[in-house]
Design an enzyme around this catalytic site. Structure first.
Site, PDB file in Angstrom:
ATOM      1  N   ASP A 281     101.628 -36.464  48.674  1.00  0.00           N
ATOM      2  CA  ASP A 281     101.691 -37.008  47.323  1.00  0.00           C
ATOM      3  C   ASP A 281     100.259 -37.455  46.971  1.00  0.00           C
ATOM      4  O   ASP A 281      99.349 -37.436  47.804  1.00  0.00           O
ATOM      5  CB  ASP A 281     102.686 -38.162  47.216  1.00  0.00           C
ATOM      6  CG  ASP A 281     103.119 -38.386  45.758  1.00  0.00           C
ATOM      7  OD1 ASP A 281     102.430 -37.882  44.844  1.00  0.00           O
ATOM      8  OD2 ASP A 281     104.131 -39.067  45.526  1.00  0.00           O
ATOM      9  N   TRP A 282     100.092 -37.859  45.748  1.00  0.00           N
ATOM     10  CA  TRP A 282      98.780 -38.199  45.195  1.00  0.00           C
ATOM     11  C   TRP A 282      98.064 -39.227  46.101  1.00  0.00           C
ATOM     12  O   TRP A 282      98.496 -40.378  46.187  1.00  0.00           O
ATOM     13  CB  TRP A 282      98.984 -38.767  43.792  1.00  0.00           C
ATOM     14  CG  TRP A 282      97.738 -39.067  43.025  1.00  0.00           C
ATOM     15  CD1 TRP A 282      96.929 -40.154  43.184  1.00  0.00           C
ATOM     16  CD2 TRP A 282      97.165 -38.290  41.976  1.00  0.00           C
ATOM     17  NE1 TRP A 282      95.901 -40.097  42.305  1.00  0.00           N
ATOM     18  CE2 TRP A 282      96.020 -38.960  41.538  1.00  0.00           C
ATOM     19  CE3 TRP A 282      97.512 -37.080  41.347  1.00  0.00           C
ATOM     20  CZ2 TRP A 282      95.202 -38.482  40.507  1.00  0.00           C
ATOM     21  CZ3 TRP A 282      96.713 -36.600  40.324  1.00  0.00           C
ATOM     22  CH2 TRP A 282      95.579 -37.293  39.920  1.00  0.00           C
TER      23      TRP A 282
END
Ligand code: NOJ
Length: 749
Positions: A281-282
């Site tokens: 994820d980011w």
């Protein structure tokens, strides 16, 4: 309805092309191409493929890094001209000409916005959900996006968590079915079709169990619960051919998912045989430093790749640290090779090497008629009728004047919901627009919003709304949550209606006019007080572009509600977590217990007869999982089971009659629940195992059969083995999780 069917038939014919999904296409040809290309790559080029960047606006700078082979994927590029320009640099100017994978969060539509995923789950209709994802794919792919970060299939049992809106609710089986439908819709029949986009089930895993419903928070999910509740939707998505997976932000029992080799290697790769790509994820690789799981970028990169991550989203620890880590022998080059294989394979499967560019001249597919028709149908099916006293709905011919009030009646942006990067409010049809356009010749409309937005505390407009109500035959009050009140990092500790909405409802109710409350929100809200004051309540999780026409048709009876809640509505926040498939305690409530205000003063304490309940909230929730009324009534009868005793390899067929005993043609979602009575570990009091939508004319009766292979009763037992344990089972065929008569059967060895 007819038009919708014709339109969706066209829609389904259009973009589903030939070819297969990732695992099937792990054919020799593609594997040879992957190996061939890999053999030509330098370590730096390999690491470049593992780097996903977010568009940084300045195209020259981006071209520079792409040309050097430092980028494998870009997220947040949506202009086809720019996408082609960047792709041209990758393909024509980088040494090996490897195309970019363009990614975007296309969560519940690209331009044509469907109901938020929680609303889509409320349809209990995987067919419309698949169409929704197909529409999203067609629109997104037309600008060059070939990878979406969806479906989100995190089980969420805490409506304080803002991201409950993005998933399919609290139930493992429903989420599995809907997740598979979305994967199929995004990826179509073939990833190589130019209208297909790679799906990315997320967030792997357990993210929805954030403690206290506060985003990014730690989770504590023991392995058995992980396997029985949180993993199955991901396994189903992997088996349906999902091309990619995203790790989650949370640490579970102390291990952040991005550094968790048990879930990424043991479960995903080994047990499920997943051969797609895993992206973080980011910045979740780098965030392992903040978690306190890695000392610095170098350790974060090492832990992520060695745990099984293939591509890093935006935080550059792979780019900056992997060369040294390989040199020092802390990361094997074969580990890098395996990650790059997983990335290249997807690019070959998507056909990007053959057709890297998007056709800029092609006529726009955005907001195409079939897309809008499908979005409208999805919105119709997603609306849940929670209350309908005195058959207030549908509005009858006697209703000549309606007062339309509330901050959500004409809030074109707010009804789109969270994760709408690309949908435009200028295309939204609000309830006010729709009622005027579609029913304006049948009723006189007085519009007085009362409040301007959902958090508005300024009550100066309430008197005008009340005056409008006084002049009308019926009041339609549209309340709820603005889009920004749910979604990522938008958690709430209080789930009552925001601002002065509750006061508005109370003031409207005082007029004595029939009050229809329509809620549009990103989560189940604690609306018990407002429901009590209303004659009827329609609840929709933000319904998207076509929410207005869908609601107008439901209010005026052209359509009949069929939505069922994919999540339990608590009465009050203190009941959370509250979900229907909980395990039993040794002391369940008997419902004869004394509640708070009936306890005598100075009552003596005893532990005799003590049971599990809240003294103030009592025994019930506001609305249970699976709940949803109709304008008609349905009668279930004649439930029969194909056998009373079954072996583990047999299939149970449950047959029942369903009759429409009311006045409207309507659709019922019949639900099949089971309970494993005694296990080597305690089992949920009920679990949804099947559901089906049945449409009946007034007076019509149908015999319906549902098949349930006994193998689907398996669970992870005391030895952490997935088994069906012989013994007694309860079974319910019902309209929601709390009703229906109990039947029984036995599983034998
Ligand atoms: C963070 C979110 O958690 C994830 O769901 C999303 O896909 C990425 N950002 C990319 O925008």
């Amino acid at each position: 309805m007819k038009t919708f069917k014709t339109l969706t038939a066209c829609l389904l014919l259009l973009p589903f092309a030939s070819c297969t999904q990732v695992s099937d296409s792990k054919d020799k040809l593609i594997e040879n191409k992957v190996e061939n290309l890999l053999s030509k790559m330098t370590l730096a080029e390999k690491i470049g493929q593992m780097n996903q960047i977010s568009s940084f606006g300045n195209i020259e700078d981006m071209c520079g890094v792409i040309k050097k082979g430092e980028v494998g994927s870009i997220l947040n590029e949506v202009d086809p001209v720019r996408v082609n320009a960047l792709q041209r640099v990758a393909v024509e100017e980088s040494r090996l000409g490897i195309p970019l994978l363009i990614a975007r969060d296309v969560i519940h539509g690209f331009k044509t916005i469907f109901p938020i995923p929680l609303g889509q789950a409320a349809t209990f209709d995987p067919a419309i959900v698949e169409i929704g994802a197909r529409v999203a794919a067609v629109e997104a792919a037309s600008v060059g996006i070939r990878w979406t970060f969806a479906p989100m299939i995190d089980i969420a049992r805490d409506p304080r968590w803002g991201r409950i809106s993005e998933g399919c609710g609290e139930d493992t089986y429903l989420t599995s079915v809907m997740g598979v439908a979305m994967v199929k819709g995004f990826q179509g029949d073939s990833l190589s079709s130019p209208s297909s986009i790679a799906a990315c089930p997320k967030h792997f895993v357990g993210y929805g169990a954030a403690e206290g419903g506060r985003d990014y928070n730690s989770t504590y999910i023991p392995e058995r619960r992980l396997r029985n509740v949180y993993l199955p939707p991901f396994e189903a998505a992997a088996k349906a051919g999902a091309a990619t997976f995203m790790t989650s932000f949370n640490d579970n029992d102390g291990v952040p998912s991005t550094g968790n080799s048990f879930i990424l290697k043991e479960v995903l790769r080994k047990e499920w045989g997943f051969d797609g790509l895993v992206v973080t994820d980011w910045a979740s690789a780098k965030e392992m430093i903040t978690h306190g799981f890695a000392a610095d970028d170098k350790e974060a990169a090492m832990k992520a790749i060695n745990a099984g991550v293939d591509m890093e989203m935006v935080s550059y620890t792979f780019m900056n640290q992997l060369p040294a880590l390989v040199k020092e022998g802390k990361v094997k080059e074969e580990t890098i090779n395996e990650a790059v294989r997983n990335i290249l394979r997807i690019k070959f499967c998507l056909g990007l090497f053959d057709q890297p560019y998007v056709d800029e001249k092609k006529p726009s597919v955005m907001y195409a008629e079939p897309h809008l028709a499908a979005a409208r149908q999805a919105a119709v099916e997603s609306v849940i009728l929670l209350k309908n006293s005195n058959q207030t709905l549908p509005l009858n011919e006697g209703v000549k004047t309606v007062a339309i009030v509330g901050p959500m009646a004409h809030a074109p942006y707010e009804q789109l919901g969270t994760w709408v990067f690309d949908g435009e409010k200028s295309h939204t049809k609000t309830p006010l627009d729709a009622i005027k356009a579609m029913y304006g010749d049948r009723v006189q409309i007085i519009y007085e919003p009362g409040l301007t937005y959902s958090r508005d505390k300024n009550t100066s407009g309430v008197a005008a709304a009340v005056a409008a109500a006084a002049r009308a035959d019926v009041v339609l009050a549209f309340v709820g949550e603005e889009s920004i009140l749910s979604g990522e990092a938008h958690c709430l500790a209080d789930l009552n209606l925001q601002g002065a909405q509750s006061e508005l409802i109370a003031a409207l109710a005082k007029t004595g006019k029939p009050l229809v409350t329509v809620v549009m929100a990103g989560r189940p809200l604690t609306i018990g007080r407002e429901a009590d004051l209303s004659s009827a309540v329609l609840y929709c999780f933000h319904p998207g572009t076509m929410g207005g026409p869908a609601l107008a048709d439901l209010l005026f009876g052209k359509e009949v509600p069929s939505g069922k809640s994919p999540v339990t509505f608590p009465k009050m926040v203190g009941q959370i977590p509250v979900y229907y498939s909980h395990n039993n305690t040794g002391r369940p409530a008997t419902r004869t217990e004394t509640l708070l205000n009936d306890i005598p003063i100075e009552a003596g304490q005893t532990s005799l007869g003590c049971t599990s309940f809240y003294m103030d909230a009592g025994f019930d929730v506001l609305y249970p999982f699976g709940y949803g009324l109709s304008y008609t009534t349905f009668a279930y009868s004649n439930v029969r089971l194909s056998a009373k005793e079954l072996k583990k390899d047999e299939v149970l067929t449950v047959t029942f009659d369903l009759e429409n005993t009311g006045k409207y043609e309507a659709t019922e979602v019949a639900q099949l629940y089971v309970q494993d009575k005694v296990g080597s570990v305690t089992r949920p009091v009920k679990e949804l195992k099947r559901f089906t939508r049945i449409t009946l004319k007034p007076g019509e009766k149908k015999t319906v059969s549902l098949e349930l292979p006994v193998s689907e009763l398996a669970f992870y037992n005391i030895d952490m083995m997935k088994v069906v344990e012989p013994g007694d089972f309860g079974l319910w065929i019902a309209t929601d999780s709390q009703s229906g008569e109990e039947y029984s059967f036995k599983v034998i060895d």
